[in-house]
Design a protein around this motif. Structure first.
Motif, PDB file in Angstrom:
ATOM      1  N   TYR A   1       0.818  -1.207   0.000  1.00 24.62           N
ATOM      2  CA  TYR A   1       0.000   0.000   0.000  1.00 24.62           C
ATOM      3  C   TYR A   1       0.855   1.261   0.000  1.00 24.62           C
ATOM      4  CZ  TYR A   1      -4.350   2.471   0.787  1.00 24.62           C
ATOM      5  OH  TYR A   1      -5.453   3.264   0.624  1.00 24.62           O
ATOM      6  N   HIS A   2       2.097   1.130   0.468  1.00 28.62           N
ATOM      7  CA  HIS A   2       2.949   2.316   0.586  1.00 28.62           C
ATOM      8  C   HIS A   2       3.196   2.986  -0.765  1.00 28.62           C
ATOM      9  CE1 HIS A   2       6.558   0.277  -1.021  1.00 28.62           C
ATOM     10  NE2 HIS A   2       5.951  -0.796  -0.547  1.00 28.62           N
ATOM     11  N   VAL A   3       3.086   2.239  -1.896  1.00 29.51           N
ATOM     12  CA  VAL A   3       3.324   2.903  -3.182  1.00 29.51           C
ATOM     13  C   VAL A   3       2.194   3.868  -3.507  1.00 29.51           C
ATOM     14  CG1 VAL A   3       4.697   0.994  -4.113  1.00 29.51           C
ATOM     15  CG2 VAL A   3       2.262   1.118  -4.631  1.00 29.51           C
ATOM     16  N   LEU A   4       1.040   3.708  -2.852  1.00 32.26           N
ATOM     17  CA  LEU A   4      -0.075   4.617  -3.110  1.00 32.26           C
ATOM     18  C   LEU A   4      -0.011   5.866  -2.241  1.00 32.26           C
ATOM     19  CD1 LEU A   4      -3.042   2.134  -3.498  1.00 32.26           C
ATOM     20  CD2 LEU A   4      -1.708   3.257  -5.263  1.00 32.26           C
ATOM     21  N   ALA A   5       0.908   5.890  -1.307  1.00 33.21           N
ATOM     22  CA  ALA A   5       1.106   7.093  -0.509  1.00 33.21           C
ATOM     23  C   ALA A   5       2.372   7.762  -1.018  1.00 33.21           C
ATOM     24  CB  ALA A   5       1.257   6.732   0.965  1.00 33.21           C
ATOM     25  N   VAL A   6       2.354   9.090  -1.082  1.00 36.71           N
ATOM     26  CA  VAL A   6       3.560   9.779  -1.517  1.00 36.71           C
ATOM     27  C   VAL A   6       4.582   9.684  -0.388  1.00 36.71           C
ATOM     28  CG1 VAL A   6       4.508  11.956  -2.250  1.00 36.71           C
ATOM     29  CG2 VAL A   6       2.234  11.301  -2.957  1.00 36.71           C
ATOM     30  N   SER A   7       5.759   9.196  -0.718  1.00 37.10           N
ATOM     31  CA  SER A   7       6.760   8.993   0.336  1.00 37.10           C
ATOM     32  C   SER A   7       8.139   9.151  -0.278  1.00 37.10           C
ATOM     33  CB  SER A   7       6.607   7.602   0.928  1.00 37.10           C
ATOM     34  OG  SER A   7       6.839   6.651  -0.082  1.00 37.10           O
ATOM     35  N   GLY A   8       9.134   8.624   0.425  1.00 36.88           N
ATOM     36  CA  GLY A   8      10.510   8.718  -0.051  1.00 36.88           C
ATOM     37  C   GLY A   8      10.679   8.139  -1.443  1.00 36.88           C
ATOM     38  N   PHE A   9       9.857   7.133  -1.747  1.00 38.90           N
ATOM     39  CA  PHE A   9       9.894   6.495  -3.053  1.00 38.90           C
ATOM     40  C   PHE A   9       9.682   7.526  -4.175  1.00 38.90           C
ATOM     41  CE2 PHE A   9       7.316   3.998  -6.194  1.00 38.90           C
ATOM     42  CZ  PHE A   9       8.334   3.177  -6.624  1.00 38.90           C
TER      43      PHE A   9
END
Lengths: 154, 804
Positions: B246-254
């Motif tokens: 799910y983390h790819v759907l949140a804007v983050s360090g990626f």
């Protein structure tokens, strides 16, 4: 050389992607149904309004639920699961019941169950469930609630 | 990694510890000011006397106190809206702090920074934030716009159940002390304000993506690029959660790393000098952060990215852990309550894990002959997953078992998709035709991504739900993780790490295997306007009667309240789920329950109507055996006898009168669960002479005046009456008439709208009744043996003992 090697590589990637895009666009225009199916592959199908399963076993409409002993065995849609559920219990034999079994009866706690056993010991056996009235703490209403659940055996 | 290379680590952790401590300490600002001042003075004195080490520890202690000071709730100004006496319907003015969120077809959520309100003819200044739910269509609204809205304001209530998310506390941390509701046509925007440029860019990007791509793919790309997930279909959302990606759907360090490295690579390719490149990348990064908004994960990544670029500019080595600590310190000083935000915790834990653990893991795998690229990818994925696990469990009860593996496939697809998405958006500015070609390539990439995620999520056991861990196993787990880099070099660390791991596991497993206390426990859950009752028998079987309101396109209590409550209990299996009748406030939440839990049997009345669609859809997949019950049937479950009191098989005018009414007897204790039975149904129950005399009555139809008739109550004579009802419900339940009749019958009334969840526990001799929201427990002596009649439950025999 006009372009460096990495620059040529970048341009090549860009051109490939544009070309691939062109191909995919043509394919989507040519086969819109397949494209739509692919696009919605993980979506649940909008289902038709569901009707409840008729669990009354083929009898039309709703039937009376009351049977002889106040209960009627009903056909199940599936075999009953492993849950420790016992439907339509057999009446408990007052002359063989243990304290633990008596204490499961509605309104009967461990103390009352013990007194029922003491009464049985005093009498030898119960002749009818009505004899329970002699037990301290068992009035007519509580007896009425128990009446269907108990019996007297030999 | 050595501590000397991250001088900010002690400062960041002590400050955060102080903020955590503030939650326990409560509001004591004066004490904290004195404590901080005292410690800092002592530190100065110690330093002056040449005691460097004690001075440092005093300083760190002062930092803890400073964190607690910053973390304690601020005092409210006298004109704060929560301190004012406002009319029931009030016209408030203010600025929108956020983009409106449309969370259902006819509901929009607004976050308003109030600056004035209308008091009769006067317009008075006020302060404070309010979260408004607006029903119906509104004029187009945007962040930063000033509006006037006519709303009803009240304090947030939430669902007050054991071990369930505390919604009011969550809002309070965001500075929201009041919530309100109103109609769309009563919201007037003041047209003068145009939104600032980042919001215009964001809207343009979302609109372009929607125009260029079909629905589901567009929603996915908006999530990948901008963290905009509102349009994401439920199935896709669920699949990404299950797969643990799910983390790819949140804007983050990626995303931040992709933006910065793309700019860097592109500019370097065309021979731009290194320093200029770094400056441009920094500018783009700040712009990107402004456009995607200020979530903690974005800010964290941006601060770290800027520090990295700064190290390029200054030609210095960068210390990632130090940069992370600086980002954390900056965020917490700015907004201390972010520490409680799941996004903040996940972002920092994952990043710290990668910095701290990825190196040792890579080394370990390479020693075993793995190729470098695979070892590095697995190590990063694992290093991020391990520290994140307790956070995911604490907030969402989710443990993804295939997350590490799924990330190996998903990240290589999501990375190019994100980069290509940004390129396509830039191309759109120049040529729509060229952009359309890029979007078509992107479409195929997005489909591939969705297929991978969908396949990963379809693996049985991809995600398991477990209870939220308490602080003890989390501490042990973190201790074990901290030891990992030293496993190879020092012998004792292996023993210590395995010991800590065993402790963490044992503590996590304990709730499942701990023996019960031999009590029957009945929990009347606070589900707002609706019903949900969990009966736990001391022998183990559990019955859930009704599932509260829910279903598609509304707040699903089954998903958001019941399921977390059951997971945290912990409950994996429900032997019986019973449904009184199919109205949405009883059946709505059962769909989620049937999907999430093993259900042995499903008991129903046989009559279905609108409201039960979701439960009916979920039933066939749940594998539950269905049983239609009718009056007179009796079932034993463990040592409990369940008697079916209603329906009798004669169809009624109102579906409510065909409610499945269950009576449960266990030792001397009885409870009658009446569903929404109305007066006609009650009369027929009495006619048939059903056993209604009962200790605890779950009052029919939420206390409607058409239920709980005097003849019924005279027969039932319940000493305890439980009303499951929502605060401020539109039906005005419970009605004064019903309450008066219950009081006349001598019942002691408990209400979920005032008392939160109501928990009844009994060992057969005594009865404990807990009002969860008030935190009070009353003890009653049942002593059923002493009285001569079934009237052992009449109030005069109930002795009330208060345990403080």
């Amino acid at each position: 050389m006009l372009y460096s090697r990495p620059q040529i590589r970048l341009l090549l990637v860009l051109a490939t992607m544009l070309l691939a895009g062109l191909g995919i666009r043509e394919w989507r225009a040519g086969f819109p149904d397949a494209a739509l199916r692919l696009e919605r592959f993980d979506r649940a199908e909008p289902s038709a309004p569901l009707l409840p399963v008729d669990t009354t076993g083929g009898e039309s409409g709703r039937t009376s639920h009351r049977g002889v002993n106040g209960a009627l065995a009903r056909p199940e849609t599936r075999p009953v699961s492993a849950a420790p559920i016992v439907a339509d219990p057999r009446p408990l034999d007052l002359n063989r019941a243990t304290v633990a079994e008596l204490a499961r009866l509605p309104g009967v706690g461990p103390g009352l169950a013990q007194r029922i056993l003491e009464e049985r010991g005093r009498r030898g056996r119960f002749d009818s469930p009505e004899a329970l009235r002699q037990v301290v703490g068992l009035g007519p209403k509580k007896l009425a609630a128990l009446r269907d659940l108990v019996t007297v055996g030999e | 990694m050595r501590l000397a290379s991250a001088p900010l680590l002690p400062l960041g952790t002590t400050f955060a510890a102080g903020i955590l401590g503030a939650a326990w300490l409560g509001p004591r600002p004066l004490l904290l000011v004195e404590l901080t001042g005292g410690l800092l003075v002592l530190a100065t004195v110690a330093l002056g006397c040449g005691h460097d080490r004690p001075a440092l520890f005093l300083l760190l202690g002062g930092l803890v106190a400073l964190g607690a000071l910053r973390g304690s709730a601020p005092l409210l100004p006298h004109d704060h809206i929560s301190r004012l006496t406002l009319p029931p319907v009030v016209s408030v003015e203010g600025r929108l702090l956020d983009e409106p969120v449309r969370w259902a077809t006819d509901r929009t959520r607004l976050l308003l920074e109030v600056d004035a309100y209308q008091d009769g003819p006067d317009r008075r200044p006020a302060r404070g934030r309010a979260q408004l739910t607006i029903y119906g269509e509104t004029e187009p609204l945007g962040e930063g716009q000033r509006i006037r809205a006519e709303v009803r304001l009240h304090h947030p209530v939430g669902f007050r159940n054991p071990n369930v998310f505390d919604y009011p506390a969550h809002l309070r941390r965001d500075g929201i002390l009041l919530v309100g509701s109103g109609r769309g046509d009563r919201v007037t925007p003041f047209t003068a304000d145009a939104p600032p440029w980042p919001i215009r860019v964001r809207r343009w990007a979302v609109a372009t993506i929607r125009a260029q791509l079909p629905e589901s793919s567009a929603a996915l790309l908006a999530g990948l690029l901008l963290g905009e997930r509102t349009a994401l279909p439920g199935e896709t959302d669920e699949a990404f959660r299950r797969a643990g990606v799910y983390h790819v759907l949140a804007v983050s360090g990626f995303n931040v790393a992709l933006v910065a490295s793309s700019v860097f690579a592109a500019l370097s390719l065309f021979g731009v000098p290194r320093r200029t490149t770094a400056l441009v990348a920094a500018a783009v990064l700040v712009g990107f952060a402004l456009v995607v908004g200020g979530q903690p994960s974005v800010l964290r990544a941006t601060v770290m990215g800027l520090l990295l670029l700064l190290s390029v500019l200054l030609e210095r080595d960068s210390q990632l852990m130090n940069a992370l600590c600086l980002a954390g310190l900056a965020l917490l000083v700015w907004s201390p309550t972010d520490l409680w935000d799941p996004g903040f915790q996940l972002s920092f834990a994952a990043t710290a894990g990668i910095i701290y653990l990825a190196g040792p893991f890579t080394g370990f795998l390479k020693e075993r002959g793995w190729p470098h690229w695979l070892a590095a990818a697995v190590a990063v994925s694992l290093a991020a997953q391990l520290p994140v696990t307790p956070i995911m469990l604490a907030h969402f009860n989710q443990l993804s078992l295939i997350g590490v593996a799924a990330n190996l496939l998903v990240v290589p697809l999501a990375g190019p998709a994100t980069t290509l998405g940004m390129l396509a958006l830039l191309t759109q500015l120049a040529s729509e035709t060229a952009a359309s070609l890029l979007f078509n390539t992107l479409w195929l990439l997005l489909i591939a991504l969705r297929v991978v995620v969908w396949a990963a999520a379809a693996i049985p056991g991809a995600m398991v739900h477990l209870p939220a861990p308490s602080w003890a196993p989390v501490t042990a787990w973190c201790g074990a993780l901290l030891l990992i880099p030293y496993l190879a070099t020092r012998v004792w660390t292996r023993a210590a790490a395995s010991g800590l791991l065993a402790v963490a596991m044992a503590l996590s497993v304990w709730p499942w295997v701990s023996p019960g206390d031999g009590r029957l426990r009945i929990t009347f859950l606070d589900v707002g306007q609706g019903d949900a009752t969990l009966v736990e028998l001391p022998e183990g079987p559990r019955i859930l009667v009704d599932g509260g309101p829910g279903g598609a396109r509304r707040f699903d209590v089954g998903e958001r309240v019941l399921s977390p409550f059951l997971w945290n209990r912990p409950v994996g299996r429900l032997d019986v789920v019973a449904l009184s009748h199919s109205d949405s406030d009883h059946a709505g939440g059962l769909g989620a329950v049937l999907r999430h839990f093993h259900v042995g049997e499903f008991w129903e009345s046989g009559r279905w109507g609108p409201g039960g669609e979701d439960a009916l859809l979920a039933l066939p997949q749940s594998g539950a055996a269905r049983r239609v019950l009718g009056a007179g049937q009796r079932l034993w479950l463990g040592n409990a006898l369940i008697t079916v009191v209603n329906p009798d098989g004669q169809p009624s005018v109102s579906p409510n009168d065909d409610s499945l009414v269950l009576r449960l007897d266990w030792r001397g204790v009885s409870v009658l669960l009446t569903g929404d039975l109305g007066w006609r149904g009650e009369a027929r129950v009495l006619e048939r002479g059903e056993p209604v005399r009962v200790l605890t009555l779950r009052v029919g139809h939420h206390g409607s005046r058409f239920s709980s008739t005097t003849p019924f109550l005279e027969s039932a004579r319940p000493p305890f009456a439980i009303i499951s009802v929502g605060a401020r419900n539109p039906f005005r339940h419970p009605t004064p008439e019903a309450l008066a009749r219950l009081e006349a019958a001598g019942a002691r009334i408990y209400r979920t709208d005032r008392d939160g969840a109501i928990v009844i526990e009994t060992d057969g001799m005594r009865l404990w009744i807990t009002r969860w929201a008030r935190g009070t427990t009353e003890v009653f002596d049942l002593d059923p043996e002493r009285s001569s009649e079934a009237g052992d439950t009449s109030p005069r025999n109930v002795r009330r003992v208060d345990l403080g």
